[in-house]
Write an enzyme that holds these catalytic residues in place. Structure first.
Site, short mmCIF file in Angstrom:
data_model
loop_
_atom_site.label_atom_id
_atom_site.label_comp_id
_atom_site.label_asym_id
_atom_site.label_seq_id
_atom_site.Cartn_x
_atom_site.Cartn_y
_atom_site.Cartn_z
N ASN B 71 0.58 -1.24 -0.10
CA ASN B 71 0.05 -0.18 0.17
C ASN B 71 0.78 1.21 0.04
O ASN B 71 1.81 1.34 0.53
CB ASN B 71 -0.83 -0.17 1.36
CG ASN B 71 -0.49 0.81 2.41
OD1 ASN B 71 -0.54 1.82 2.66
ND2 ASN B 71 0.20 -0.11 3.55
N ASN B 131 3.63 7.43 14.86
CA ASN B 131 3.98 6.58 13.70
C ASN B 131 5.14 7.43 13.17
O ASN B 131 5.07 8.52 12.52
CB ASN B 131 2.91 6.77 12.59
CG ASN B 131 3.30 6.34 11.23
OD1 ASN B 131 4.44 5.58 11.29
ND2 ASN B 131 2.57 6.19 10.41
N CYS B 134 7.27 8.24 8.93
CA CYS B 134 7.30 8.98 7.55
C CYS B 134 8.35 9.74 7.43
O CYS B 134 9.14 10.27 8.67
CB CYS B 134 5.82 10.01 7.78
SG CYS B 134 5.64 10.28 9.55
N LYS B 172 6.20 3.70 17.07
CA LYS B 172 6.07 2.87 16.08
C LYS B 172 7.32 2.99 15.13
O LYS B 172 7.51 3.86 14.37
CB LYS B 172 4.90 2.80 15.25
CG LYS B 172 4.69 1.80 14.17
CD LYS B 172 3.39 1.55 13.76
CE LYS B 172 3.12 0.47 12.91
NZ LYS B 172 1.63 0.59 12.23
N ILE B 198 6.21 -4.17 13.47
CA ILE B 198 6.93 -3.05 12.57
C ILE B 198 5.74 -2.44 11.83
O ILE B 198 4.88 -2.69 11.77
CB ILE B 198 8.05 -3.76 11.71
CG1 ILE B 198 7.28 -4.75 10.95
CG2 ILE B 198 9.47 -4.21 12.33
CD1 ILE B 198 8.21 -5.65 10.08
N ASN B 199 6.16 -1.21 11.04
CA ASN B 199 5.44 -0.64 10.04
C ASN B 199 5.87 -1.33 8.90
O ASN B 199 6.55 -2.47 8.90
CB ASN B 199 5.81 0.67 10.14
CG ASN B 199 4.37 1.59 9.38
OD1 ASN B 199 4.01 1.30 8.60
ND2 ASN B 199 4.54 2.64 10.16
N GLY B 251 2.42 -9.37 9.47
CA GLY B 251 1.94 -10.73 8.89
C GLY B 251 1.44 -11.56 9.83
O GLY B 251 1.34 -12.91 9.56
#
Ligand SMILES: Cc1cc2nc3c(=O)[nH]c(=O)nc-3n(C[C@H](O)[C@H](O)[C@H](O)COP(=O)(O)OP(=O)(O)OC[C@H]3O[C@@H](n4cnc5c(N)ncnc54)[C@H](O)[C@@H]3O)c2cc1C
Ligand SMILES: Cc1cc2nc3c(=O)[nH]c(=O)nc-3n(C[C@H](O)[C@H](O)[C@H](O)COP(=O)(O)O)c2cc1C
Ligand code: FES
Lengths: 257, 311
Positions: B71, B131, B134, B172, B198-199, B251
């Site tokens: 994504n 988060n 970025c 994160k 994880i991200n 996952g």
């Protein structure tokens, strides 16, 4: 994981339905049911959801409303579009009573399809299936003016009864699709109501279905990203248009006491 | 046979079970978060929000390939002001269910991280996830905060100060770094209360006919089964490096995967892409599988399994 990457498809036929709407036929077939949709990708432009107007071969009816649909309208026969799907929950035809032949076995009851705007596309697919099973099908097509009425002849060719309602009265009955639908509900015995179109129309159809005590199946639209129930973009109060829908089943509500 | 107790404590917050809805998956609306809670999640994380609304990247933004998802939604969100309203509604819906609410934030600068944190806390989330995957615009190379020890620590300290002890702060981390344990140590030193890891893992999918990447953003983040062993290794390394509680994400799609994360050192387990196959009901299935496996392995409580893979 079930992959659902876009599949390349070539346009083999283009039919202009109205000044704003055209139907594209592709060299690709899918195992899909009426009401399901695909995400159509044009590299470098965008990816947007469109209902299947037919699955074998894949056929889309697209209105020119913005950048993506305009780019699609610039494509010609032989050009390519990438499609992933089929996605979403389909319309469901009522079970046919056991022991009765399909034709005429629908107990004299008919199906009512109410279409607004591009809502005609999935309902055409549904009408085709329903007619093949022997159902009597009535279609109300609502549009602003005569020029916006699309697919009417195709429904008629399937043997469906067609009623047209235009807001300016330039074709068919003057008024909204739901006004015409109400007149039919008054005079004909229906088993189920199906609708696809703008949300106010769906709301009005739901109201009519309640009043006439009929189950209904309504198809919704929302901005979509994943198309498969992960990103949350298309949530309608917790109901995911892409995965739980786009078709919403409305049962007959019990009478209030 | 006594039923396994799946409850855990994360940074002092009780979760009825260790499964947490990961940020960015179905976390866009209060009623949607409540639906995931009813399906069995012990906590739900909202979609990351920023100071101002963001449209995100154009489509295609999310795809399912053979071994997972990719994504590049581009952190589309309605902005913190609208988010606070949504989180307040979510909190009211989650409280009777006993499900914890985790707010998630991101920003382009350290100052904005602190501002968004201060605003989002007004909604009263149980935990705050930051988060930092970025890009850092202060840095001329645009490295994510999560890829730089100094930047990660700065954000952590600023958000901790803004939180003023009112809510535990989870940082994160991104797996797209050479030494995730070093980043973990840096955020621990800056007094983070916990770590989420994880991200997504940077990746790309190319269409052969179009001869170009499918995502409009070209590259995107991999998630789902493809990244699970990678995520387990990250959690394992972080557990070795710091004493902070860890939310293990990446996952997880079965009870086996979840317990594996816990054995690697996770206190709680994030679930994201697994909703692709089954929808929110995936939480119920994973919980049942966990309970069965715990019985088989002879565990009565989740924390008995935590970190047992370290020897
Ligand atoms: C499940 C599903 C099935 C669809 N099936 C069809 C179909 O068969 N044929 C078809 O032509 N279109 C269909 N659509 C709608 C189609 O996806 C949009 O019209 C699409 O956004 C067009 O992209 P665009 O870039 O051309 O226009 P955009 O820039 O996206 O939109 C142009 C204008 O239309 C408005 N608009 C776009 N979508 C909607 C909406 N859903 N409701 C109200 N206003 C809107 C925008 O606000 C904007 O003003 C479907 C949508 C969904 C969710
Ligand atoms: C569609 C999508 C959107 C995501 N959005 C965010 C986000 O806004 N903030 C964030 O911290 N992580 C986001 N993530 C990452 C997930 O929270 C999670 O860390 C990652 O997907 C790995 O877990 P999974 O394999 O269980 O999906 C997103 C993931 C996906 C698939
Ligand atoms: S479009 Fe992503 S959940 Fe519906």
């Amino acid at each position: 994981m079930k992959p659902s990457l876009p599949q390349v498809a070539r346009i083999v036929q283009i039919v202009d339905e109205s000044p704003r709407v055209r139907t594209l036929v592709f060299d690709l077939s899918m195992a899909a049911d009426p009401g399901q949709f695909v995400m159509a990708w044009l590299p470098g432009v965008d990816e947007k959801p469109f209902s299947l107007m037919r699955a074998q071969p894949v056929t889309l009816t697209i209105a020119r409303v913005g950048p993506f649909s305009s780019a699609v309208h610039r494509l010609g026969v032989g050009d390519r579009l990438w499609l992933r799907g089929p996605l979403g929950q389909p319309f469901i035809l009522p079970p046919i009573e056991a022991g009765q032949p399909p034709a005429g076995g629908t107990n004299g009851e008919a199906l009512l399809l109410v279409a607004g705007g591009c809502g005609v596309a999935p309902l055409h697919f549904l009408a085709e299936r329903a007619r093949a099973q022997g159902w009597e099908v009535w279609v109300v097509i609502g549009a602003q003016t005569a020029a916006d009425v699309i697919l009417a002849n195709r429904f008629a060719a399937l043997g469906a009864q067609v009623r047209i309602a235009t807001e300016d009265g330039s074709r068919g009955e003057q008024g909204l699709a739901t006004d015409a639908a109400e007149r039919l509900l008054h005079s004909t015995r229906f088993r189920m109501v199906y609708a696809c179109g703008p949300e106010p129309m769906l709301e009005a159809v739901e109201g009519l279905a309640q009043r006439y005590r009929l189950p209904a199946q309504l198809s919704y639209e929302r901005y979509m990203r994943c198309g498969f129930g992960v990103c949350g973009s298309c949530s309608r109060d917790g109901w995911l248009v892409c995965r739980d829908g786009p078709v919403r089943q409305v049962e007959i509500q019990r009478e209030e006491r | 046979m006594t039923l396994a107790d799946l409850g855990v404590s994360l940074c002092g917050i009780h979760l009825p079970n260790p499964l947490i809805l990961a940020s960015g998956i179905l976390g866009t609306e209060a009623k949607l978060m409540a639906r995931v809670a009813r399906a069995g999640a012990g906590a739900v994380t909202a979609k990351s929000c920023s100071l101002l609304p963001r449209r995100g990247h154009p489509n295609p933004t999310v795809l399912a390939w053979e071994h997972g998802l990719i994504n590049a939604v581009g952190l589309a969100n309605p902005g913190v002001e609208a988010e606070v309203k949504e989180l307040r509604q979510a909190r009211a819906l989650l409280q009777p269910l006993g499900t914890a609410l985790i707010a998630s934030i991101f920003a382009d600068t350290v100052e904005h991280f602190a501002q968004v944190a201060a605003l989002v806390i007004e909604a009263g989330p149980d935990l705050l996830e930051v988060n930092i995957s970025c890009p850092n615009v202060h840095d001329e190379f645009g490295t994510p905060f999560a890829a730089d020890r100094g930047a990660a620590a700065e954000v952590t300290a600023a958000v901790k100060e803004a939180a003023a002890g009112r809510v535990p702060v989870l940082i994160k981390l991104s797996p797209n770094v050479s030494d995730i344990a070093a980043i973990a140590r840096a955020v621990e030193a800056a007094e983070a209360d916990g770590i989420s890891a994880i991200n997504t893992v940077t990746g790309m999918v190319i269409d052969l006919h179009a001869r170009r990447p499918i995502l409009a953003n070209r590259s995107g983040g991999l998630s789902g089964p493809a990244i699970h062993p990678l995520a387990v290794r990250c959690v394992y390394d972080i557990y070795e490096a710091v004493r902070l509680p860890i939310v293990g994400i990446g996952g997880v799609s079965s009870g086996r995967d979840a317990i594996e994360m816990i054995m690697a050192g996770a206190t709680a387990v994030g679930i994201g892409s697994a909703v692709y196959e089954e929808g929110p009901e995936v939480f119920g299935r994973i919980l049942r599988e966990m309970a069965d496996l715990m019985a088989e392995l002879g565990y009565e409580r989740v924390e008995q399994m935590r970190g047992v893979a370290h020897w």
